[in-house]
Structures are given as structure tokens and as C-alpha cells.
Design a protein around this motif. Structure first.
Motif, PDB file in Angstrom:
ATOM      1  N   UNK A 136     -44.083 114.925 -69.766  1.00  0.00           N
ATOM      2  CA  UNK A 136     -43.528 114.439 -68.501  1.00  0.00           C
ATOM      3  C   UNK A 136     -42.201 115.134 -68.252  1.00  0.00           C
ATOM      4  N   UNK A 137     -41.822 115.297 -66.987  1.00  0.00           N
ATOM      5  CA  UNK A 137     -40.526 115.922 -66.701  1.00  0.00           C
ATOM      6  C   UNK A 137     -39.373 115.038 -67.169  1.00  0.00           C
ATOM      7  N   UNK A 138     -38.405 115.666 -67.826  1.00  0.00           N
ATOM      8  CA  UNK A 138     -37.214 114.930 -68.254  1.00  0.00           C
ATOM      9  C   UNK A 138     -36.007 115.315 -67.407  1.00  0.00           C
ATOM     10  N   UNK A 139     -36.030 116.531 -66.835  1.00  0.00           N
ATOM     11  CA  UNK A 139     -34.957 116.930 -65.918  1.00  0.00           C
ATOM     12  C   UNK A 139     -35.428 118.080 -65.040  1.00  0.00           C
ATOM     13  N   UNK A 140     -34.833 118.152 -63.864  1.00  0.00           N
ATOM     14  CA  UNK A 140     -35.092 119.237 -62.916  1.00  0.00           C
ATOM     15  C   UNK A 140     -33.729 119.797 -62.547  1.00  0.00           C
ATOM     16  N   UNK A 141     -33.501 121.064 -62.878  1.00  0.00           N
ATOM     17  CA  UNK A 141     -32.185 121.664 -62.702  1.00  0.00           C
ATOM     18  C   UNK A 141     -32.271 122.841 -61.737  1.00  0.00           C
ATOM     19  N   UNK A 149     -40.989 116.732 -71.582  1.00  0.00           N
ATOM     20  CA  UNK A 149     -40.824 115.935 -72.794  1.00  0.00           C
ATOM     21  C   UNK A 149     -41.389 116.617 -74.037  1.00  0.00           C
ATOM     22  N   UNK A 150     -42.230 117.631 -73.855  1.00  0.00           N
ATOM     23  CA  UNK A 150     -42.772 118.367 -75.003  1.00  0.00           C
ATOM     24  C   UNK A 150     -41.884 119.554 -75.390  1.00  0.00           C
ATOM     25  N   UNK A 151     -40.712 119.681 -74.751  1.00  0.00           N
ATOM     26  CA  UNK A 151     -39.762 120.730 -75.085  1.00  0.00           C
ATOM     27  C   UNK A 151     -39.907 122.014 -74.283  1.00  0.00           C
ATOM     28  N   UNK A 152     -40.945 122.128 -73.478  1.00  0.00           N
ATOM     29  CA  UNK A 152     -41.153 123.349 -72.689  1.00  0.00           C
ATOM     30  C   UNK A 152     -40.341 123.313 -71.404  1.00  0.00           C
ATOM     31  N   UNK A 153     -40.038 124.504 -70.900  1.00  0.00           N
ATOM     32  CA  UNK A 153     -39.358 124.654 -69.617  1.00  0.00           C
ATOM     33  C   UNK A 153     -40.290 125.423 -68.694  1.00  0.00           C
ATOM     34  N   UNK A 154     -40.440 124.922 -67.474  1.00  0.00           N
ATOM     35  CA  UNK A 154     -41.367 125.510 -66.508  1.00  0.00           C
ATOM     36  C   UNK A 154     -40.625 125.749 -65.193  1.00  0.00           C
ATOM     37  N   UNK A 213     -43.816 115.409 -57.845  1.00  0.00           N
ATOM     38  CA  UNK A 213     -45.242 115.677 -58.068  1.00  0.00           C
ATOM     39  C   UNK A 213     -45.436 117.074 -58.627  1.00  0.00           C
ATOM     40  N   UNK A 214     -44.686 118.041 -58.114  1.00  0.00           N
ATOM     41  CA  UNK A 214     -44.774 119.416 -58.627  1.00  0.00           C
ATOM     42  C   UNK A 214     -44.262 119.478 -60.060  1.00  0.00           C
ATOM     43  N   UNK A 215     -43.203 118.746 -60.365  1.00  0.00           N
ATOM     44  CA  UNK A 215     -42.650 118.731 -61.718  1.00  0.00           C
ATOM     45  C   UNK A 215     -43.641 118.118 -62.701  1.00  0.00           C
ATOM     46  N   UNK A 216     -44.295 117.032 -62.300  1.00  0.00           N
ATOM     47  CA  UNK A 216     -45.300 116.406 -63.153  1.00  0.00           C
ATOM     48  C   UNK A 216     -46.472 117.361 -63.400  1.00  0.00           C
ATOM     49  N   UNK A 217     -46.903 118.065 -62.351  1.00  0.00           N
ATOM     50  CA  UNK A 217     -47.987 119.036 -62.487  1.00  0.00           C
ATOM     51  C   UNK A 217     -47.578 120.171 -63.411  1.00  0.00           C
ATOM     52  N   UNK A 218     -46.329 120.612 -63.319  1.00  0.00           N
ATOM     53  CA  UNK A 218     -45.835 121.687 -64.163  1.00  0.00           C
ATOM     54  C   UNK A 218     -45.858 121.283 -65.638  1.00  0.00           C
ATOM     55  N   UNK A 219     -45.425 120.085 -65.934  1.00  0.00           N
ATOM     56  CA  UNK A 219     -45.407 119.622 -67.319  1.00  0.00           C
ATOM     57  C   UNK A 219     -46.816 119.354 -67.843  1.00  0.00           C
ATOM     58  N   UNK A 220     -47.668 118.870 -66.985  1.00  0.00           N
ATOM     59  CA  UNK A 220     -49.051 118.607 -67.382  1.00  0.00           C
ATOM     60  C   UNK A 220     -49.767 119.912 -67.733  1.00  0.00           C
ATOM     61  N   UNK A 221     -49.470 120.975 -66.990  1.00  0.00           N
ATOM     62  CA  UNK A 221     -50.119 122.266 -67.201  1.00  0.00           C
ATOM     63  C   UNK A 221     -49.564 122.984 -68.427  1.00  0.00           C
ATOM     64  N   UNK A 222     -48.324 122.660 -68.823  1.00  0.00           N
ATOM     65  CA  UNK A 222     -47.726 123.393 -69.949  1.00  0.00           C
ATOM     66  C   UNK A 222     -48.144 122.876 -71.285  1.00  0.00           C
TER      67      UNK A 222
END
Length: 90
Positions: A23-28, A49-54, A81-90
Motif C-alpha cells: 500500500x502507498x505510505x507516501x506520495x512525494x 509498504x513493501x519498500x519499493x518506490x514507483x 487510486x493511481x498510487x494504490x495501483x502503482x504499489x499493487x503492481x510493484x
């Protein structure tokens, strides 16, 4: 009775898998940019939340949010919604 136990276990396993999805933890905000054609956009970085940056890009005065760049097929009208999709895909 064992069929009920198997069905319950399967349902719980499915719920658990979705609750552990990244899940997204921050959007910078990263930067503003312009394409070669002169289209303005803004670049953001989503930390998951898995440590990846997208990367995310915002287009049309932040009315369209895409995972990656403008060529992405994964676009949403809302940033979260885009941030959630980004984390789900990573």
C-alpha cells in the motif's frame, strides 16, 4: 463438515492475501516537466509498504494520474487510486 472448514480457510486466506498487498505510505512531489510536444506534467514518487518506490506522473492540470509516464495504460482520475495501483503492481 470438512467442506465448510476448507471453504472458510480459503476465504480467510484470500482476505489475508489482500490485506498484505503493498500500500502507498507516501506520495512525494519530484519535479515539473514538459514533453517534447510542449505538454506540461508533474512527476511524483510513491513509496510503498513493501519498500519499493514507483513513479507517478500527473497530466491535464493534475486531472489524470498515471503509473510511470504518459505512455502508461494505468491511469486514474484520482492520485490515491493511481498510487494504490502503482504499489499493487510493484
Amino acid at each position: 463438515m470438512s467442506f465448510i472448514k476448507i471453504a472458510a480457510f480459503t476465504a480467510l486466506a484470500t482476505i489475508s492475501a489482500t490485506s498484505f498487498a503493498a500500500k502507498p505510505t507516501s506520495i512525494v512531489f519530484d519535479s515539473n516537466g514538459e514533453t517534447a510536444e510542449g505538454t506540461d506534467f508533474a512527476a511524483y514518487m510513491v513509496k510503498c509498504s513493501n519498500g519499493k518506490k514507483v513513479p507517478l506522473t500527473a497530466w491535464d492540470s493534475r486531472k489524470k494520474w498515471c503509473v510511470g509516464d504518459a505512455g502508461s495504460e494505468q491511469c486514474e482520475k484520482k492520485q490515491i487510486k493511481a498510487a494504490k495501483a502503482a504499489c499493487k503492481a510493484s
